[in-house]
Design an enzyme around this catalytic site. Structure first.
Site, PDB file in Angstrom:
ATOM      1  N   LEU A  18      44.165  42.016  44.589  1.00 44.91           N
ATOM      2  CA  LEU A  18      45.301  42.287  45.516  1.00 44.91           C
ATOM      3  C   LEU A  18      46.483  43.043  44.545  1.00 44.91           C
ATOM      4  O   LEU A  18      46.874  44.077  44.497  1.00 44.91           O
ATOM      5  CB  LEU A  18      45.941  40.866  45.854  1.00 44.91           C
ATOM      6  CG  LEU A  18      47.053  41.575  46.779  1.00 44.91           C
ATOM      7  CD1 LEU A  18      46.925  42.550  48.027  1.00 44.91           C
ATOM      8  CD2 LEU A  18      47.788  40.586  47.446  1.00 44.91           C
ATOM      9  N   TYR A  19      46.230  42.601  43.532  1.00 43.74           N
ATOM     10  CA  TYR A  19      46.682  42.431  41.939  1.00 43.74           C
ATOM     11  C   TYR A  19      46.957  44.044  41.924  1.00 43.74           C
ATOM     12  O   TYR A  19      47.776  45.297  42.279  1.00 43.74           O
ATOM     13  CB  TYR A  19      46.731  42.025  40.637  1.00 43.74           C
ATOM     14  CG  TYR A  19      46.781  42.579  39.689  1.00 43.74           C
ATOM     15  CD1 TYR A  19      46.376  42.535  38.751  1.00 43.74           C
ATOM     16  CD2 TYR A  19      49.069  41.980  39.056  1.00 43.74           C
ATOM     17  CE1 TYR A  19      46.731  43.786  37.488  1.00 43.74           C
ATOM     18  CE2 TYR A  19      49.058  43.215  38.216  1.00 43.74           C
ATOM     19  CZ  TYR A  19      48.695  43.738  36.904  1.00 43.74           C
ATOM     20  OH  TYR A  19      48.462  44.244  36.145  1.00 43.74           O
TER      21      TYR A  19
END
Ligand code: UGB
Length: 414
Positions: free
Chosen positions: A229-230
């Site tokens: 997700l980063y």
């Protein structure tokens, strides 16, 4: 009567006492609960699920004066730079370098507890001694940003504030949306509305290359398979940058940092907590890929990254918009800032063992499906061509400087 009253009084005052002590007790419980939740500090596994942003206070005549003095460049420089994430690892080094060369620098940081805030406060203190004022505030605070642009004509925004960390994204996804998406838009909105508009340099990430297999990674490569997700929030940031450049004429440069390390680093990164755990005799977990393949990173020393950040800033063209409208095409760039020589994590551990003179206790585990990727490797020819970016510190030399700082800062006798 008095007696009854007395009695009643006594009875009445007892029941009042019980009533109010119940209320008071409940209130006390609530206050304790709220304070526990707000000071919800993370253990190393990063277990908190609350967004890590903080509400901070700012404003007033003295505060405004501190901002304007800090933003004022020394003679010979014309830059007034707003550095977001200025109490962070890269942010503090970049702020110090800009100030050293005479640029005006104002910092902004929310001092959240993603990792030990005392390290951020120590960086803030060091920067204050060299004349850099760091505002405690959130990049999502549009009121604060508007006030800052009213007070200072910023020539550049070095936007380094972000929720970092590949693995933590699985524990606190909201913090990545809050800081890396909403926060980025908030910064772009403030910059688009400013007159004149600043040029923006912001922290993207090598993680946008995700599961790519073509190495070394080049800025022209597709980045369609982020692994965390980063990484996805950084990839989204690059797409959002394109729209603010296209619509409003903002000059925007994204920097894909490759696993930055060095003194005053981040305790949530492997080189840092490996050092801590090796010194404490605690076991460290070393991930390995399929068929026991070693995981590798293009570790990049902080001083080289600072040169990349300043080179990007100095080669940034002006934004072309004013009053929210663009008057012509504006510069849009993305640079790899890496070391061009990936090193295996097992080698990083060996170097640390040599520097610390302690044998590591290693648990070797398969790389978990936590967003980590097997390797990164930067092609830096674009940054080299554009502004002469040239990393000069290899991992051995860089880790030596880090370990020296670590032992001194934590006053550990090795
Ligand atoms: O380039 C980036 O853009 C990113 O760099 C950094 O991410 P990474 O490259 O993953 O660094 P880091 O966590 O130090 O793990 C290093 C290596 O140790 C391995 N690793 C990690 C933990 C562990 O317990 N064991 C282990 O082997 C692990 O598998 C990896 O191979 C920043 O954190 C991130 O914010 C972003 O800036």
């Amino acid at each position: 009567m008095d007696k009854t009253f007395g009695h009643r009084n006594r009875h009445y005052s007892t029941s009042r006492l019980v009533f109010w002590s119940t209320i008071f007790g409940a209130l006390l419980m609530y206050i304790v609960f709220r304070s526990l939740r707000s000071s919800d500090s993370l253990d190393s596994s990063g277990s908190s699920s609350t967004p890590l942003h903080t509400t901070a206070k700012w404003g007033g005549k003295d505060w405004e004066q501190s901002v304007q003095i800090s933003a004022h460049p020394r003679s010979g420089s014309h830059n007034s730079v707003l550095v977001t994430g200025a109490a962070g690892f890269v942010g503090s080094h970049v702020s110090a370098a800009l100030k050293r060369r005479g640029d005006g620098v104002v910092g902004l940081d929310c001092f959240n507890n993603y990792y030990d805030p005392s390290l951020k406060r120590a960086r803030q203190k060091l920067l204050a001694e060299s004349g850099v004022f760091i505002i405690e505030g959130d990049i999502n605070d549009s009121e604060l940003l508007k006030k800052l642009f009213d007070l200072v004509t910023f020539t550049h925004v070095m936007h380094l504030a972000a929720q970092a960390g590949v693995r933590y994204a699985m524990k606190n996804p909201n913090s990545y949306v809050h800081s890396n998406i909403a926060g980025l838009v908030s910064i772009f909105e403030a910059c688009k509305a400013a007159n004149p508009q600043p040029a923006i340099i912001w922290a993207s990430s090598s993680s946008v290359y995700g599961l790519n297999t073509k190495v070394p990674f080049s800025e022209k490569d597709r980045t369609d398979n982020p692994a965390s997700l980063y990484a996805a929030t950084k990839k989204a940031g690059e797409e959002i940058a394109h729209t603010y450049n296209h619509i409003y004429g903002l000059s925007i440069t994204g920097l894909r940092f490759f696993t930055v390390y060095g003194p005053w680093g981040r305790p949530d990164m492997a080189y840092f907590f490996f050092t801590k755990d090796i010194l404490k005799g605690k076991p460290i977990t070393v991930y390995e890929g399929p068929a026991h393949a070693s995981v590798a990173r293009d570790f990049t020393f902080i001083d080289d990254i600072v040169k990349g950040c300043l080179g990007s800033l100095d080669s940034a063209e002006k934004s072309t918009g004013s009053g929210g409208k663009k008057t012509g095409p504006a510069q849009l760039r993305v640079f790899n800032l890496g070391n061009t020589s990936p090193v295996q994590v097992t080698r990083l551990v060996n170097i640390l063992e040599g520097l610390l003179k302690v044998k590591a206790k290693k648990n070797v585990l398969p790389l978990p499906r936590n967003g980590d990727v097997l390797y990164t490797h930067a092609n830096i020819s674009y940054a080299m061509k554009e502004f002469g970016y040239k990393p000069t510190t290899n991992l051995e030399a860089g880790l030596k400087k880090f370990v020296k700082w670590y032992l001194d800062y934590y006053s550990v006798t090795s």
